[in-house]
Design an enzyme around this catalytic site. Structure first.
Site, PDB file in Angstrom:
ATOM      1  N   ARG A  93       0.832  -1.201   0.000  1.00 56.14           N
ATOM      2  CA  ARG A  93       0.000   0.000   0.000  1.00 56.14           C
ATOM      3  C   ARG A  93       0.869   1.254   0.000  1.00 56.14           C
ATOM      4  NH1 ARG A  93      -2.652  -3.752   3.264  1.00 56.14           N
ATOM      5  NH2 ARG A  93      -4.827  -4.154   2.661  1.00 56.14           N
TER       6      ARG A  93
ATOM      7  N   LYS B  60      -2.273  -2.224   7.683  1.00 60.36           N
ATOM      8  CA  LYS B  60      -3.696  -1.932   7.764  1.00 60.36           C
ATOM      9  C   LYS B  60      -4.471  -2.965   8.566  1.00 60.36           C
ATOM     10  CE  LYS B  60      -7.719  -0.904   4.869  1.00 60.36           C
ATOM     11  NZ  LYS B  60      -8.231  -0.762   3.477  1.00 60.36           N
TER      12      LYS B  60
ATOM     13  N   HIS C  49      -3.722   4.013  -5.325  1.00 61.68           N
ATOM     14  CA  HIS C  49      -4.090   2.701  -4.783  1.00 61.68           C
ATOM     15  C   HIS C  49      -4.384   1.696  -5.885  1.00 61.68           C
ATOM     16  CE1 HIS C  49      -5.401  -0.076  -1.683  1.00 61.68           C
ATOM     17  NE2 HIS C  49      -6.481  -0.330  -2.400  1.00 61.68           N
TER      18      HIS C  49
ATOM     19  N   ARG D 111      -2.004  -1.118  -6.562  1.00 61.34           N
ATOM     20  CA  ARG D 111      -2.173  -2.373  -5.812  1.00 61.34           C
ATOM     21  C   ARG D 111      -3.160  -3.290  -6.542  1.00 61.34           C
ATOM     22  NH1 ARG D 111      -1.632  -4.897  -0.692  1.00 61.34           N
ATOM     23  NH2 ARG D 111      -3.559  -5.674   0.243  1.00 61.34           N
TER      24      ARG D 111
ATOM     25  N   TRP E 235      -3.913  -9.729   3.207  1.00 63.97           N
ATOM     26  CA  TRP E 235      -5.331  -9.661   3.560  1.00 63.97           C
ATOM     27  C   TRP E 235      -5.638 -10.702   4.626  1.00 63.97           C
ATOM     28  CZ3 TRP E 235      -4.535  -9.364  -1.993  1.00 63.97           C
ATOM     29  CH2 TRP E 235      -4.859  -8.117  -2.536  1.00 63.97           C
TER      30      TRP E 235
ATOM     31  N   TYR F 271     -10.818 -10.593  -7.275  1.00 58.73           N
ATOM     32  CA  TYR F 271      -9.994 -10.859  -8.447  1.00 58.73           C
ATOM     33  C   TYR F 271     -10.193 -12.285  -8.960  1.00 58.73           C
ATOM     34  CZ  TYR F 271      -7.726  -6.866  -6.228  1.00 58.73           C
ATOM     35  OH  TYR F 271      -7.478  -5.645  -5.635  1.00 58.73           O
TER      36      TYR F 271
END
Length: 203
Positions: A50, A77, A136, A139, A162, A171
């Site tokens: 990120r 994050k 962003h 990414r 994640w 995706y």
């Protein structure tokens, strides 16, 4: 108190915006960016990190010999520490940044970079011929390229840091060639069935 829990319709969570570039499109953008942003953008599509983690990357969090960088839990994050494998493109960027600053990997005029969505970024995006493309989205570009190269969901989840697979499923429609290969595993079995079974008895 109620005797029975009422039926409640749950709304499906929005998948979120996905905007990505092809390799040729990224090359065009990379050419238009000033050097410091071009290097950061290339590192971003090589690692999937990120914006904040790229801006704040310090040499103390990089091990080029082991081809890995890491992000502390306090800087990530999802609140968990994240190890980032470094490919050849990412290592090449790091090699070019060595010696520019004793602490921070990416700098501008000798100072750490505090902002990337600058006028220089916006004008480069415009010159490259793109609309509605944000930092962003680099990414998203990285994740799209990974899927196109056949990276499975569980690996992409780990690479991208994640916590759940739901974010990665955005995706899932990209790069399904591995599913086509899996489907063909039944060809031999079904070929025998089709040859041995009279047409009128085939289900």
């Amino acid at each position: 108190m109620v005797d029975k829990i009422p039926s409640v319709t749950l709304f499906r969570e929005a998948g979120g915006r996905i905007r990505s570039l092809t390799l040729e499109e990224f090359a065009r953008l990379h050419e238009e960016l000033p050097e410091h942003l071009a290097e950061m953008a290339l590192f971003s599509v090589a690692t999937g990190l990120r914006q904040g983690n790229v801006k704040g990357l310090q040499w103390g969090k990089v091990n080029e010999a082991l081809s890995v960088a890491w992000v502390d839990a306090s800087e990530h994050k999802n609140g968990h520490a994240h190890n980032v494998p470094l490919n050849a493109a990412a290592l090449a960027v790091l090699s070019r940044q060595r010696g520019k600053h004793p602490q921070y990997v990416f700098t501008y005029n000798g100072k750490p970079i505090s902002q990337v969505s600058t006028r220089a970024w916006r004008e480069a995006v415009q010159r490259a011929g793109f609309q509605d493309f944000r930092w962003h989205d680099l990414r998203h570009t990285w994740a799209t390229w990974q899927r196109e190269q056949g990276t499975p969901t569980y690996e992409l989840q780990r690479l991208g840091g994640w916590l759940s697979s739901s974010m990665v499923e955005r995706y899932a429609h990209i790069g399904n060639s591995h599913l086509a290969h899996a489907a063909k595993r039944l060809d031999n079995a079904l070929a025998g069935y089709l040859l041995d079974t009279p047409k009128e008895k085939r289900a």
